[in-house]
Design an enzyme around this catalytic site. Structure first.
Site, PDB file in Angstrom:
ATOM      1  N   CYS A 195       0.836  -1.202   0.000  1.00  0.00           N
ATOM      2  CA  CYS A 195       0.000   0.000   0.000  1.00  0.00           C
ATOM      3  C   CYS A 195       0.878   1.262   0.000  1.00  0.00           C
ATOM      4  O   CYS A 195       1.633   1.471  -0.933  1.00  0.00           O
ATOM      5  CB  CYS A 195      -0.982  -0.031   1.166  1.00  0.00           C
ATOM      6  SG  CYS A 195      -2.354   1.147   0.972  1.00  0.00           S
TER       7      CYS A 195
ATOM      8  N   HIS B 159      -3.884  -4.523  -0.315  1.00  0.00           N
ATOM      9  CA  HIS B 159      -3.500  -5.173   0.942  1.00  0.00           C
ATOM     10  C   HIS B 159      -3.605  -6.694   0.776  1.00  0.00           C
ATOM     11  O   HIS B 159      -4.705  -7.249   0.906  1.00  0.00           O
ATOM     12  CB  HIS B 159      -4.416  -4.719   2.090  1.00  0.00           C
ATOM     13  CG  HIS B 159      -4.160  -3.331   2.541  1.00  0.00           C
ATOM     14  ND1 HIS B 159      -3.212  -3.021   3.491  1.00  0.00           N
ATOM     15  CD2 HIS B 159      -4.710  -2.153   2.171  1.00  0.00           C
ATOM     16  CE1 HIS B 159      -3.199  -1.727   3.704  1.00  0.00           C
ATOM     17  NE2 HIS B 159      -4.092  -1.168   2.907  1.00  0.00           N
TER      18      HIS B 159
ATOM     19  N   GLU C 211      -2.735  -8.968   2.756  1.00  0.00           N
ATOM     20  CA  GLU C 211      -3.138  -9.584   4.028  1.00  0.00           C
ATOM     21  C   GLU C 211      -4.632  -9.470   4.285  1.00  0.00           C
ATOM     22  O   GLU C 211      -5.158 -10.105   5.206  1.00  0.00           O
ATOM     23  CB  GLU C 211      -2.349  -8.948   5.184  1.00  0.00           C
ATOM     24  CG  GLU C 211      -2.799  -7.566   5.630  1.00  0.00           C
ATOM     25  CD  GLU C 211      -2.314  -6.424   4.763  1.00  0.00           C
ATOM     26  OE1 GLU C 211      -2.493  -5.263   5.171  1.00  0.00           O
ATOM     27  OE2 GLU C 211      -1.757  -6.679   3.666  1.00  0.00           O
TER      28      GLU C 211
END
Length: 215
Positions: free
Chosen positions: A80, A189, A191
């Site tokens: 990011c 992102h 994750e």
């Protein structure tokens, strides 16, 4: 394998840490250069404004860490804002110098396409990745390609050869994954990106373990 997460005060450290741990790696969260350089690979997360992040890196003395990363060819993943910091400069609230690993400039979405049609800023939510090429750390392209974006600025003027994948938003091809040798950036992102995010992180980690995390 030991993965270092760079703690400069502006990253979503917990979610990144948990995602990497779930994939079987030890995680070291630190602002200490020597501790980080002892890791097998590094992750630069980031949430917030470009200029604030660069100031934090300068104030903590971590800018010099990236010179060592380049010198030692240590695999690095920017996520990011962490990806944006890898570029030469940003126009977010002024003009700011970045780490300069990638050529290009970070600019704000205008909110209107070439025809004058409006689109929402920030670019927030799930979007489909389209791959410009398959880097060596991806053994094959993921079947599920939706990932989660949250950002108002994106990379422009970059070297075409550094682009791995992009997402279309408005009339813009938003760089989603960039790669220059052992340095990788993901604007979204991973994750928080479900099956596709897990796959991308897993493939990157496997490549680090094999010593092939290069384009």
């Amino acid at each position: 394998m030991k993965i270092g997460v760079i703690d400069y005060g502006m990253g979503n450290l917990f979610s990144v840490e948990q995602a990497i741990k779930r994939l079987g790696c030890e995680v070291v969260i630190s602002a200490d250069q020597q501790s980080l350089l002892q890791c097998d690979a590094l992750i630069l997360p980031g949430v917030g404004a470009f200029q604030d992040a660069m100031k934090k890196l300068q104030d903590t003395g971590l800018v010099s860490l990236f010179k060592e990363v380049i010198a030692t060819k240590k695999p690095l993943l920017g996520i990011c804002l962490g990806m944006q910091l890898l570029f030469e400069r940003s126009e977010e609230n002024g003009f700011w110098q970045g780490l300069g690993i990638f050529n290009g400039c970070i600019k704000q979405f205008s909110g209107k396409d070439a025809s004058g049609k409006s689109y929402r800023v920030p670019h927030m939510g799930w979007n489909d990745l389209q791959f410009a090429k398959t880097p060596t750390w991806l053994e094959k392209l993921p079947m599920e390609r939706y990932v989660y974006f949250v950002h108002s600025y994106f990379a422009t003027e970059m070297d075409e050869g550094d682009l791995v994948a992009f997402a279309e938003y408005g009339d813009i091809k938003v760089p989603g994954i960039v790669q220059k040798e052992f340095v990788t950036g993901m604007q979204f992102h991973p994750e928080k990106s479900g099956e596709c995010g897990v796959y991308l992180l897993q493939q990157w980690l496997r490549a680090v373990a094999k010593g092939v995390a290069v384009s």
